[in-house]
Structure formats: C-alpha cells, structure tokens
Design a protein around this motif. Structure first.
Motif, PDB file in Angstrom:
ATOM      1  N   ARG A 376       0.823  -1.209   0.000  1.00  0.00           N
ATOM      2  CA  ARG A 376       0.000   0.000   0.000  1.00  0.00           C
ATOM      3  C   ARG A 376       0.864   1.269   0.000  1.00  0.00           C
ATOM      4  N   GLN A 404       3.749   9.163   5.797  1.00  0.00           N
ATOM      5  CA  GLN A 404       3.576  10.111   4.714  1.00  0.00           C
ATOM      6  C   GLN A 404       4.524   9.824   3.562  1.00  0.00           C
ATOM      7  N   GLN A 407       5.235  13.593  -1.766  1.00  0.00           N
ATOM      8  CA  GLN A 407       4.187  14.096  -2.643  1.00  0.00           C
ATOM      9  C   GLN A 407       4.466  13.638  -4.068  1.00  0.00           C
ATOM     10  N   GLU A 409       2.374  14.426  -6.842  1.00  0.00           N
ATOM     11  CA  GLU A 409       1.735  15.190  -7.908  1.00  0.00           C
ATOM     12  C   GLU A 409       2.702  16.164  -8.550  1.00  0.00           C
TER      13      GLU A 409
ATOM     14  N   LYS B  18      -4.305  17.866   4.277  1.00  0.00           N
ATOM     15  CA  LYS B  18      -3.285  16.816   4.185  1.00  0.00           C
ATOM     16  C   LYS B  18      -1.910  17.473   4.072  1.00  0.00           C
ATOM     17  N   ARG B  19      -1.020  17.043   4.958  1.00  0.00           N
ATOM     18  CA  ARG B  19       0.335  17.581   4.900  1.00  0.00           C
ATOM     19  C   ARG B  19       1.318  16.451   4.651  1.00  0.00           C
ATOM     20  N   PHE B  20       2.186  16.620   3.685  1.00  0.00           N
ATOM     21  CA  PHE B  20       3.306  15.724   3.515  1.00  0.00           C
ATOM     22  C   PHE B  20       4.479  16.347   4.265  1.00  0.00           C
ATOM     23  N   LYS B  21       5.619  15.687   4.212  1.00  0.00           N
ATOM     24  CA  LYS B  21       6.750  16.121   5.047  1.00  0.00           C
ATOM     25  C   LYS B  21       6.891  17.648   5.162  1.00  0.00           C
ATOM     26  N   VAL B  23       5.330  19.837   2.775  1.00  0.00           N
ATOM     27  CA  VAL B  23       4.359  20.518   1.901  1.00  0.00           C
ATOM     28  C   VAL B  23       2.943  20.353   2.439  1.00  0.00           C
ATOM     29  N   ALA B  25      -0.251  19.832   1.313  1.00  0.00           N
ATOM     30  CA  ALA B  25      -0.807  19.419   0.024  1.00  0.00           C
ATOM     31  C   ALA B  25      -2.249  19.882  -0.136  1.00  0.00           C
ATOM     32  N   GLY B  48      -2.609  19.521  -5.941  1.00  0.00           N
ATOM     33  CA  GLY B  48      -3.207  18.623  -4.952  1.00  0.00           C
ATOM     34  C   GLY B  48      -4.359  17.804  -5.514  1.00  0.00           C
ATOM     35  N   LYS B  49      -4.500  17.793  -6.835  1.00  0.00           N
ATOM     36  CA  LYS B  49      -5.629  17.068  -7.446  1.00  0.00           C
ATOM     37  C   LYS B  49      -5.522  15.561  -7.212  1.00  0.00           C
ATOM     38  N   THR B  51      -3.669  13.958  -5.128  1.00  0.00           N
ATOM     39  CA  THR B  51      -3.728  13.662  -3.689  1.00  0.00           C
ATOM     40  C   THR B  51      -5.186  13.585  -3.243  1.00  0.00           C
ATOM     41  N   ARG B  54      -6.776  10.396  -4.542  1.00  0.00           N
ATOM     42  CA  ARG B  54      -6.300   9.225  -3.796  1.00  0.00           C
ATOM     43  C   ARG B  54      -6.930   9.167  -2.411  1.00  0.00           C
ATOM     44  N   ILE B  60      -4.706   6.990   0.354  1.00  0.00           N
ATOM     45  CA  ILE B  60      -4.014   7.639   1.474  1.00  0.00           C
ATOM     46  C   ILE B  60      -5.068   8.318   2.343  1.00  0.00           C
ATOM     47  N   ARG B  61      -4.688   8.579   3.570  1.00  0.00           N
ATOM     48  CA  ARG B  61      -5.646   9.166   4.507  1.00  0.00           C
ATOM     49  C   ARG B  61      -5.363  10.653   4.699  1.00  0.00           C
ATOM     50  N   ASP B  63      -5.326  14.189   6.900  1.00  0.00           N
ATOM     51  CA  ASP B  63      -5.009  14.504   8.297  1.00  0.00           C
ATOM     52  C   ASP B  63      -6.286  14.921   9.034  1.00  0.00           C
TER      53      ASP B  63
END
Lengths: 409, 313
Positions: A376, A404, A407, A409, B18-21, B23, B25, B48-49, B51, B54, B60-61, B63
């Motif tokens: 996953r 996480q 990103q 995209e 939703k936050r990545f490390k 960014v 998003a 962020g489209k 993301t 998904r 993905i989940r 936040d």
C-alpha cells in the motif's frame, strides 16, 4: 461484492495467469524425452564396458593370477621370449596391453593408460595379498575367521516406521522448498511487475490492498503446489520408465512407506507444508512489494532466505528433543519443516504440534498483513524504493495515514 | 454533521487537510458533487488534485476533514467497488495479456459477472474500432489505442460515479471529440463524473460544475455559469505591435484593468467590467505601431491562468 469473492477472483486470475497446463504438459514430454535419451544413452555407453578388454600376458605367469585376470579381461598368453617383440608392436600399432611378472613386481606396457587400470590393480592387489599370506603360512580359513564381525542380535522397541516417517518428512520439506522456489519468479511478475506497469493504482481503487494481497498469495501458492505436483508426476513417470529396464518396481517405494499406517502423519505433514508454503509466499510477497526494479534492488537476495531456514530446520535430526530442536520446531521461520522432522524421529506431545501449527498460522496471518501494508505504501512512492527505515516507520505509525509518502503530484 | 440533501449530493468534502513532510498538500478543501454532475476538478501541476483523488479512494488518509459518499440513500465513507470507476493519471494495464482478458478481469474485481463483462467490453471495443484487436496483447496497440482501452476499463462496469484523471491525454483531436461525446453519453445514462484535466477547452464543453484549486487551496467552487459570471464578464483584447509593446501607455487608457506583454510585440489587455469597446478601440488606434487587434470574452483557460497567477498564500 463480498471480500471473499474478490479474493477468489484474484486467486484464480493469478493461478490461471501463471499455471499453464499446456506448458506443463510440454515440460513433462520434454523431460521424459531428455530422460529417455540420458537413460538409453547411458545404457548404450555402459553396454560397451561390459565387453571384456584384451590383455596379453606372458605365458610364464602364475596360473592362479591368469585365472583371476580372465574374470575381467580377455586374456591372451604370449611366449615369454617374444616380450620385446610384442612391446615393439604396441608402440607401432598404438594399441594393446601387455602384463608380465618380474619377481614380486608386475610390469604393464600399454600405448596409453587403460580405462580398466583400476580393475587390473585391484586384481593384482588381491593376488599379491594371497601370495603373501601363503608365504607367511596363513590359511584362507584362518584369515576369514580373523575378519569375521561380532555376532549381534538386534531388538528395537520404537516402531519400525520411523525411517519411513523421516523420509516422508524430508520429502515434504523438499517439496515445500521446490514450491517456494517456483513461486519466487511469479512473485516478481505478480507484484513487482504490476508496480512496474503501473496498474496497481487502478487495481487498488477497486479492491482493498489486503484482499488483493491475499488473492496474490493464495494464487501463487496454488501455482507453486500445482507445479510441484507436476514435477512429482514427472518423477513418477521417470521412475516407471526406469523400472521397465531395471526390474525394480517403482511402486515398491510406496509399499515400503506403508501408507495406510502413515496416513494421519502424512496429512499432518501436508498441513504443515501447505501452511509453510503460504507463510513463505507471504514473506516473498512482502519482499516483492518493497522492490521497484528486481534488476537494481539489493533486496532481491532476501528471496533466498526460505532455503536457509529449511536447511537450518534439518538440524533437528541430530537431537530431536534438545532445546535447539524444540525452538526450531516452534519458530515460524523453521517450524513448517522442523516440526514434521521432529515428529518423524521422536515422540512429540500433541499440544506442541498444535501450538507450533497455531504459531505458524498466526505468523502467516500477520505476515500477509505486513505484505499488504508495505504494498500500500510502496505503490505511492513514485520512482523510489522504500527504505528499511521507511518500512519501520510505516509499521510503527499508529494509523496508516500517519505515514507520509512523498508528494507525487 | 450538516443536514444534507441526500437525493442530490453524491460526494461531499469538507475542510480536507493533508500535509506531507514539508508541503501542505491540501488546505481546508471543500466541494460537493451532485448526482448527474460533470464536475471539473482543475488545478496546475502540484495543486493537490491527485492527492485529493487518492484520498477519496482511501489510498491515502487525510489529516483532517470529512469525506462523505451518498449512495442508495445511505452515507458511506468508502463506496463499494461496483459503484466507482477510476481512470488514474498514471496509466497502466497488463501489456503482455490479451486486451479482452484484462478488461474482463478488471470489471470482474469490481463485481461484474464475467459473461456480462465480456459482452460489454466487446460493445465498447466495437464503438472504439478495436473489436478486431480484442485478442491481441495490449503492447501491440498504439499509445492512443492503449489509452482507449484504459478508458474502457474504468467505466466498463457501469459505475454510478466515475473519476477520470486526464481522460484526454494521449488522444488526437478527433478522438478527443469522440471521448467528449462518450462522456456526455455516459452522463446522460446517469453516471456522475468527476473530471480532472488540463485541457480547458475540452472541460469547458463538458462540465457543469468546477472546482479550481491551487497549492491545495480552493480558488473557486461553483457552477460553470457562476465562474463566467464572476470572472468571465470582462473583455480581453490581444494586440500586436510592429515594435515593442507600450505597456505604460496602454495602462493609462480608460477602462484598462491590466496589460501584460505575452510575446515580443504582443500584449494582452483586460478591460474593467462594463467598459465599452468603441471608446477603448479609439484610444488604442492612437497608439503607435498597432498591426492586429482581437477581442474576446474570457474563457475557462484565461480564468484559470488569472486566478492561479493572482493566488497568493
């Protein structure tokens, strides 16, 4: 659509994708063909060796030695005074063997080292020993008495099927390794390959990763088992072919194993083997999920781990009731092969067998979850292979969403 | 939870984050899609489209935030596979297997009976002039034809809601028009469509609603008529000059909202709402070296660029 239906759909898809009866049949025919060529070729080559080779011996040689030599060679006697002439002839014609005695020494003249040199030396050694015994005044009867073994009458109380059980247990371990090795390549195609062709995102939108992974593991396990059955059929056919020419019935193997009495043991071993194949396939699926490109990944060597642990499990044979053996028969990485071997060579309590099976089943249950979890996360890692640190973070995250991936995209 | 008109709304997203490390998003993203909509989900690269899509499909989940799907009068957090069709931006199918086999398998894991899937697949292949290639391996097909197969695989099982991420990429103009018609037809048959694309002229022909995002934030969310009403009521004038563009002079004209040089010798002028064209053109005619003038209303492409360029966090 029920989870079960989805898992079965994926299972059958994987099985039909990889197990091709037509190809297996062709494989059987090719194997039989190769085996036949090897067998008949070997017999033909061996038939040449049955013809005694020619050996020229000086006529003043001891008659007893001549009679011994005649059992293995086509002996031709030559007047001793023609020795020089005959040796010259060997050099000219580039063939022939000539043996003469000179006191206690034997002289052999030949164009090249004869293929039967070992046989000849054996005969000469035996003759030399007899001659020496005679000189020392030791009779044949006396010598036989000296070398006669001690008289021992054997009575054992353990059942007589231990050896048979042992053979069955080791056979199942070998079958398990074979099935896992067959699965080895399929895992790359089924999981890593699908990641490479980028179909996974579409698949995962239709089916939960866990169901998908379960279907993969079951389908590839079925493929592995079906392939092993095919190989067994090939082996049986080859055995039957051999029996046609050797007079040794292949079915006598089954007779010696005495299946009716061993049936419950065989079923137990079979259950351990199937669960073991499932366990290792879940392991391989987890590894395959980590890999993006099999050609450039250091993680491919993990595929060799199963054989290491199966070999390790055979240590149980040395001391089946010692602490290491008991540990190996409970430890999930070795128990699928170690517990059957322990059962074969020792008396194991039923609760130990049940416990070991339960631990293995539990380990499989969690390993398949791990495989799905890794899969996953890894499908969202575009162009980057998961590191061990990231795997660890994924495992220790409280919720899947907490992990996480970068990103994309 | 707010009261919902469950008969109309199929998907509702509220304050999704939703936050990545490093960014952020998605930032408080909200929108809703009604049954029968063709909903355009637009944004530049990295907006962020994907993301969001998904997250919608639970790959993905988020936040925080709420995602609610409404099917058959019930609210669910994740719809059953038969209800959803997904054409991912990252294309991929079984290249080493016959086309028909892959299509039937993908429909069957979404709950369609195999025979039904085979019949439906053959119907679609015929419509797309690929029926005679049904038993060929996918790798033998051209990129455009592979794209068609990918499209079929996402809608073959007749989902109630289809998410199409860049459905026109890799298609020639003729096939783009065909796909517009297919999407319209599917929509008429009752399929709700969430469309993500960069081809604004194509989206403009299809969508009735639009959500425009940039850097994870919603810039506009509403109907197509609303976006034109809000941002499309200003005239735009493209002017070509023989020499350099006199930007300062143009900006001093009455009714000019903005003027920028687009190419050497070319300027795009945006007029204020209500500006009459005739007096403006009189002023423009006085400028030195004008060779070509073209006036038009703002289209979706222009609105997209203006909103994204003006967006500051």
């Amino acid at each position: 659509m029920s989870p079960f239906s989805q898992i079965i759909t994926v299972t059958l898809w994987e099985f039909r994708r990889f197990f091709k009866p037509k190809n297996e049949l062709i494989g059987i025919v090719v194997m039989l063909f190769i085996f036949s060529i090897g067998f008949f070729g070997g017999r033909y080559a061996a038939s040449g060796e049955e013809t005694k080779s020619e050996l020229v011996v000086a006529d003043n040689t001891d008659e007893y030695l001549i009679s011994m030599l005649q059992e293995s060679f086509e002996v031709t006697l030559l007047p001793a005074d023609e020795t020089g002439k005959h040796i010259g002839r060997i050099s000219e014609t580039e063939e022939g063997k000539y043996l003469q005695m000179q006191g206690d020494t034997f002289l052999l003249h030949a164009w090249e080292e004869p293929r039967q040199l070992g046989t000849l030396k054996g005969i000469l050694d035996e003759y030399d020993q007899l001659r020496n015994m005679e000189r020392e005044g030791v009779s044949g009867e006396t010598l036989e008495k000296i070398f006669q073994g001690a008289s021992l009458e054997e009575t054992y109380f353990q059942d007589s099927f231990r050896r048979n059980r042992n053979i069955v247990a080791i056979s199942f371990a070998i079958l398990m390794v074979l099935a896992v090795f067959v699965s080895f390549a399929y895992q790359f195609t089924a999981i890593t390959g699908e990641k490479q062709i980028k179909i996974t995102e579409q698949i995962v939108s239709a089916i939960r990763p866990q169901r998908w992974m379960d279907g993969k593991i079951l389908g590839i396990t079925l493929t592995g088992i079906a392939s092993v059955i095919t190989y067994s059929i090939i082996g049986l056919l080859a055995g039957m072919l051999v029996s046609q020419f050797t007079g040794y019935s292949v079915f006598s193997v089954f007779d010696s194993l005495y299946f009716p009495s061993l049936a419950p043991t065989v079923i137990l071993f079979l259950l351990f083997t199937i669960l073991g194949i499932l366990f290792w396939n879940a392991f391989l699926a987890a590894v395959a999920s980590l890999i993006n490109d099999p050609n450039n990944s250091g993680k491919t060597s993990f595929m060799m781990v199963p054989i290491l642990f199966v070999v390790l499990s055979l240590l149980v044979l040395n001391n089946p009731d010692g602490t290491p053996a008991v540990f190996l028969s409970w430890f999930p990485l070795t128990s699928a092969s170690a517990m059957p071997v322990r059962i074969a060579v020792s008396s194991v309590e039923w609760w130990q067998v049940a416990g070991s099976f339960a631990v293995l089943a539990l380990a499989f249950y969690f390993l398949r979850m791990l495989a799905a979890m890794i899969f996953r996360f890894s499908i969202l890692m575009t162009g980057k292979e998961l590191s061990w640190l990231e795997v660890f973070r994924a495992l220790t995250a409280k919720t899947p969403g907490k992990f996480q991936p970068p990103q994309s995209e | 939870m707010k009261a919902m008109n469950e008969k109309e709304t199929v998907l509702r997203i509220d304050l999704l984050n939703k936050r990545f490390k490093t960014v952020q998003a998605l930032r408080d993203l909200s929108f809703s899609v009604d049954r029968g909509d063709i909903f355009a989900f637009l944004g530049p690269n990295g907006a962020g489209k994907t993301t969001t899509l998904r997250i919608l499909l639970d790959m993905i989940r988020a936040d925080s935030g709420i995602i609610a799907w409404y099917f058959n009068g019930q609210q669910v957090s994740l719809p059953d596979p038969p209800l959803i069709g997904y054409l991912p931006e990252e294309r991929g199918l079984y290249t080493d297997l016959p086309v028909i086999r892959s299509l039937v398998y993908l429909a069957s894991i979404r709950g369609m009976q195999k025979n039904e899937a085979r019949t439906a697949a053959m119907e679609w292949l015929e419509r797309l002039d690929l029926a005679d290639r049904a038993n060929e391996k996918l790798m033998a097909l051209s990129k455009g034809n592979q794209q068609k197969i990918q499209f079929i695989s996402s809608i073959l099982h007749k989902p109630a809601f289809a998410i199409l991420d860049e459905p026109f990429s890799g298609l020639d103009p003729v096939n783009q028009e065909k796909f517009i018609n297919y999407i319209r037809e599917l929509n008429k048959q009752g399929m709700t469509i969430l469309l993500s694309s960069h081809q604004m002229t194509l989206v403009e022909k299809l969508a009735n609603k639009v959500c425009l995002i940039n850097r994870g934030e919603s810039l506009f969310n509403g109907s197509m008529s609303e976006i034109y009403k809000a941002y499309g009521n200003k005239h735009m004038v493209d002017v070509t000059f023989k020499n350099a563009v006199p930007v300062a002079e143009i900006q001093s004209f009455d009714g000019v909202e903005s003027a920028v040089g687009t190419d050497p010798g070319t300027a795009r002028i945006v007029l204020q709402s209500g500006t009459r064209l005739a007096p403006f053109f009189s002023q423009l005619a006085g400028a030195d070296g004008v060779t070509h003038i073209r006036s038009h209303s703002r289209n979706l492409h222009d609105i997209f660029i203006t909103l994204v360029n003006n967006h500051q966090l």
